[in-house]
Design an enzyme around this catalytic site. Structure first.
Site, short mmCIF file in Angstrom:
data_model
loop_
_atom_site.label_atom_id
_atom_site.label_comp_id
_atom_site.label_asym_id
_atom_site.label_seq_id
_atom_site.Cartn_x
_atom_site.Cartn_y
_atom_site.Cartn_z
N ARG A 74 47.69 35.69 48.36
CA ARG A 74 48.44 36.23 47.39
C ARG A 74 49.93 35.48 47.64
O ARG A 74 50.71 35.51 46.81
CB ARG A 74 48.58 38.00 47.17
CG ARG A 74 49.73 38.33 46.08
CD ARG A 74 49.30 39.79 45.75
NE ARG A 74 50.11 40.29 44.68
CZ ARG A 74 50.86 41.08 44.96
NH1 ARG A 74 51.25 41.73 46.01
NH2 ARG A 74 51.62 41.39 43.87
N HIS A 78 52.35 33.54 45.37
CA HIS A 78 53.93 34.13 45.05
C HIS A 78 54.72 32.96 45.62
O HIS A 78 55.79 32.81 45.13
CB HIS A 78 54.23 35.44 45.62
CG HIS A 78 53.56 36.54 44.71
ND1 HIS A 78 53.84 37.94 44.86
CD2 HIS A 78 52.56 36.54 43.89
CE1 HIS A 78 53.41 38.61 43.91
NE2 HIS A 78 52.50 38.04 43.36
N ASP A 79 54.49 32.41 46.49
CA ASP A 79 55.17 30.95 47.04
C ASP A 79 55.30 30.09 46.10
O ASP A 79 56.37 29.61 45.65
CB ASP A 79 54.81 30.64 48.42
CG ASP A 79 55.60 29.39 49.01
OD1 ASP A 79 56.63 29.59 48.72
OD2 ASP A 79 55.12 28.57 49.72
N VAL A 82 57.54 30.35 42.76
CA VAL A 82 58.83 30.25 42.76
C VAL A 82 59.15 29.04 43.60
O VAL A 82 59.13 29.02 44.74
CB VAL A 82 59.28 31.69 43.42
CG1 VAL A 82 60.78 31.85 43.67
CG2 VAL A 82 58.76 32.76 42.63
N GLY A 84 58.46 26.20 43.51
CA GLY A 84 57.13 25.51 44.29
C GLY A 84 56.75 25.95 45.56
O GLY A 84 57.32 26.88 45.92
N ASN A 106 57.17 41.60 44.88
CA ASN A 106 56.99 41.54 46.03
C ASN A 106 57.20 43.04 46.98
O ASN A 106 56.42 43.27 48.23
CB ASN A 106 57.70 40.49 46.86
CG ASN A 106 57.23 39.16 46.31
OD1 ASN A 106 55.95 38.95 46.01
ND2 ASN A 106 58.08 38.13 46.14
N PRO A 174 54.47 36.24 37.30
CA PRO A 174 53.33 36.93 36.24
C PRO A 174 53.32 38.22 36.56
O PRO A 174 53.03 38.79 37.78
CB PRO A 174 52.02 36.19 36.25
CG PRO A 174 52.40 34.89 36.93
CD PRO A 174 53.81 35.27 37.79
N HIS A 205 41.53 38.10 42.04
CA HIS A 205 41.35 39.69 42.10
C HIS A 205 40.08 40.08 42.30
O HIS A 205 39.65 41.15 41.95
CB HIS A 205 41.91 40.16 40.71
CG HIS A 205 43.60 39.95 40.72
ND1 HIS A 205 44.18 40.42 39.40
CD2 HIS A 205 44.58 39.47 41.61
CE1 HIS A 205 45.41 40.16 39.61
NE2 HIS A 205 45.65 39.59 40.75
N THR A 206 39.17 39.28 42.88
CA THR A 206 37.81 39.41 43.20
C THR A 206 37.70 40.32 44.63
O THR A 206 36.86 40.83 45.25
CB THR A 206 36.96 38.25 43.52
OG1 THR A 206 35.69 38.73 43.80
CG2 THR A 206 37.43 37.43 44.35
N THR A 260 32.38 44.80 45.03
CA THR A 260 32.17 44.19 46.28
C THR A 260 33.71 43.96 46.47
O THR A 260 34.28 42.78 46.53
CB THR A 260 31.81 42.63 46.17
OG1 THR A 260 31.92 41.77 45.12
CG2 THR A 260 29.89 43.00 46.07
C1 HEM Z 1 47.65 35.93 36.50
C2 HEM Z 1 48.80 36.79 36.86
C3 HEM Z 1 48.65 37.70 38.04
C4 HEM Z 1 49.08 38.93 37.83
C5 HEM Z 1 49.63 39.71 36.62
C6 HEM Z 1 48.98 39.59 39.18
C7 HEM Z 1 49.29 40.97 39.74
C8 HEM Z 1 48.87 41.61 40.76
C9 HEM Z 1 49.21 42.96 41.00
C10 HEM Z 1 50.09 43.93 40.13
C11 HEM Z 1 48.73 43.12 42.02
C12 HEM Z 1 48.51 44.62 43.02
C13 HEM Z 1 49.99 44.65 43.89
C14 HEM Z 1 50.01 45.77 44.32
O1 HEM Z 1 49.13 46.73 44.07
O2 HEM Z 1 51.07 46.16 45.33
C15 HEM Z 1 48.06 42.05 42.55
C16 HEM Z 1 47.42 41.82 43.88
C17 HEM Z 1 46.77 40.81 44.28
N1 HEM Z 1 46.81 39.85 43.60
FE1 HEM Z 1 47.32 38.99 41.84
N2 HEM Z 1 48.12 38.80 39.94
C18 HEM Z 1 48.11 37.58 39.42
C19 HEM Z 1 47.50 36.57 39.73
C20 HEM Z 1 46.91 36.14 40.92
C21 HEM Z 1 46.73 35.03 41.55
C22 HEM Z 1 46.80 33.57 40.96
C23 HEM Z 1 46.08 35.28 42.82
C24 HEM Z 1 45.47 34.35 43.66
C25 HEM Z 1 44.83 33.09 43.48
C26 HEM Z 1 46.36 36.58 43.03
C27 HEM Z 1 45.76 37.20 44.27
C28 HEM Z 1 45.76 38.57 44.13
C29 HEM Z 1 45.16 39.31 45.56
C30 HEM Z 1 44.31 38.75 46.33
C31 HEM Z 1 45.71 40.69 45.37
C32 HEM Z 1 45.45 41.90 46.50
C33 HEM Z 1 46.57 41.61 47.42
C34 HEM Z 1 46.44 42.73 48.48
O3 HEM Z 1 45.35 43.56 48.79
O4 HEM Z 1 47.29 42.63 49.63
N3 HEM Z 1 46.72 37.24 41.86
N4 HEM Z 1 47.98 41.01 41.72
#
Ligand code: HEM
Ligand SMILES: *[C@@H]1O[C@H](CO)[C@@H](O)[C@H](O)[C@H]1NC(C)=O
Ligand SMILES: *[C@@H]1O[C@H](CO)[C@@H](O)[C@H](O)[C@H]1NC(C)=O
Ligand SMILES: *[C@@H]1O[C@H](CO)[C@@H](O)[C@H](O)[C@H]1NC(C)=O
Length: 344
Positions: A74, A78-79, A82, A84, A106, A174, A205-206, A260
């Site tokens: 993640r 996020h890097d 913003v 690039g 963040n 996003p 988000h898997t 999972t």
């Molecule tokens: C498409 C738009 C996306 C949105 C709106 C989004 C939003 C979010 C949000 C709201 C969370 C939870 C944050 C929290 O509860 O503190 C999250 C977690 C996460 N996101 Fe996304 N995300 C997006 C795309 C991505 C992408 C592109 C990736 C990686 C390729 C990603 C990987 C992750 C991962 C792995 C987590 C869990 C992080 C952790 O457990 O520390 N997300 N995301």
């Protein structure tokens, strides 16, 4: 990684070939003027063990923190979104320039910075002043996916770290309540594809965790209706209502993929098929009226084939890693510490 690139390519098919092709282009240019492209062998002479060093630090961190792999991928996302992929996310506030870490997406959410710092420290011991923080994030993202059961790929390298950050742009990442149209526009604006890249990368988000505050609206008061989100599966809604009561602790954690939780697989997409996406922004990819001719067919395809998901995910990660990298030494540097520019 690069030492076994030929085996990796044969395992990976099209996506691996893309990386190999880009590497060849990089080699062609290496003899000429300034090499502007990233390449897989960037540190082969200057820090040949860079990948192994980062891998060691990550495996160590994972012993006490099973969530760390998700958190690290993640950070790369996020890097890259913003300014690039330039390590801007990692900078602390200085000279009145506010840190991206304090932006809403963040703050209290992005994590894993200590592990990035530990990897940086280990790299500085082995090869001082060589490996950029932006590249550490790219390498850590790949290792994190591979060690969680997902695909591997050859990471393109050679990014420099920025002198600046942008909290304002980080506010505009996003978001979980963005409509499908907004998500698609944000991906286009980041020079990514607004269907395949959006769906494949959302597959991140898997694994990982998510706070209750991002689902309570869907459980109790969707779009101000005082009703739950009608696209949310009733059994899953009952499960989440137990975990996230209406006036409970909004920071309580849940699995993004309850089937999972720590594995990198296609279950994110099989969940969407049965209306069990956690975030509104997840379920929209399948259920928004506008998804029918755009993102939903891709969700269906990935739900049906892990191979198809992995192959697209690798291609999209390489594209994301190529968002506006700094390669001109007058525009960036290899930071000594990831949270500070060297002149600070
Ligand atoms: C498409 C738009 C996306 C949105 C709106 C989004 C939003 C979010 C949000 C709201 C969370 C939870 C944050 C929290 O509860 O503190 C999250 C977690 C996460 N996101 Fe996304 N995300 C997006 C795309 C991505 C992408 C592109 C990736 C990686 C390729 C990603 C990987 C992750 C991962 C792995 C987590 C869990 C992080 C952790 O457990 O520390 N997300 N995301
Ligand atoms: C970050 O979040 C904490 C609590 O979660 C809050 O106290 C602080 O004001 C926030 N920082 C910014 C810059 O919004
Ligand atoms: C689009 O990207 C630029 C930087 O490339 C950024 O400054 C701007 O805020 C972005 N706009 C939107 C709507 O995301
Ligand atoms: C539901 O959401 C609407 C709009 O956001 C808000 O005005 C209303 O107060 C909320 N209802 C409850 C019970 O929180």
């Amino acid at each position: 990684m690069s030492s076994s690139s030929s085996t990796r390519v044969s395992q990976l098919g099209a996506a691996g070939l893309l990386a190999a092709l880009l590497a060849a282009v990089c080699l062609l240019h290496a003899g000429g003027a300034a090499a502007a492209e990233l390449c897989v062998d960037y540190y082969d002479c200057t820090c040949p063990d860079a990948y192994k060093i980062v891998q060691g630090v990550l495996m160590e961190a994972h012993q006490s923190d099973p969530r760390i792999f998700a958190s690290l991928i993640r950070l790369h996302f996020h890097d890259c979104f913003v300014q690039g992929c330039d390590g801007s996310l990692l900078l602390d506030t200085f000279d009145g320039m506010e840190s991206e870490k304090d932006a809403r997406p963040n703050n209290g959410s992005a994590r894993g910075f200590e592990v990035v710092d530990a990897a940086k420290a280990a790299l500085e011991d082995a090869c001082p002043g060589v490996v950029s923080c932006a590249d550490i994030l790219a390498i850590a993202a790949e290792i994190s996916v591979e060690l969680s059961g997902g695909p591997g790929w050859n990471v393109l390298l050679g990014r420099l770290d920025s002198f600046t950050s942008s909290k304002a742009d980080a506010e505009n990442l996003p978001g979980p309540f963005d409509g499908l149209d907004v998500l698609r526009a944000k991906f286009r604006n980041a020079t990514l594809d607004d269907t395949t890249d959006l769906v494949a990368l959302s597959g991140g988000h898997t694994f990982g965790r998510v706070q209750c505050q991002f689902v309570t609206g869907r459980l109790y008061n969707f779009s101000g209706t005082n009703q739950p989100d009608p696209t949310l599966d009733a059994t899953y809604r009952a499960f989440l209502s137990q975990r996230c009561p209406r006036n409970g602790d909004g920071t309580s954690l849940n699995d993004l993929d309850p089937t999972t939780p720590d594995n990198f697989d296609k279950n994110y997409f099989t969940n969407l098929e049965v209306n069990r996406g956690f975030l509104q922004s997840d379920q929209e990819l399948k259920s928004d009226p506008g998804a029918a001719g755009t993102t939903a067919p891709i969700v269906d395809r990935f739900a049906g084939s892990q191979e198809a998901f992995f192959s697209s995910f690798v291609t999209s990660m390489i594209k994301m890693g190529n968002i506006r990298p700094i390669t001109d030494p007058s525009q960036g540097e290899v930071r000594n510490r990831c949270a500070f520019v060297n002149s600070n």
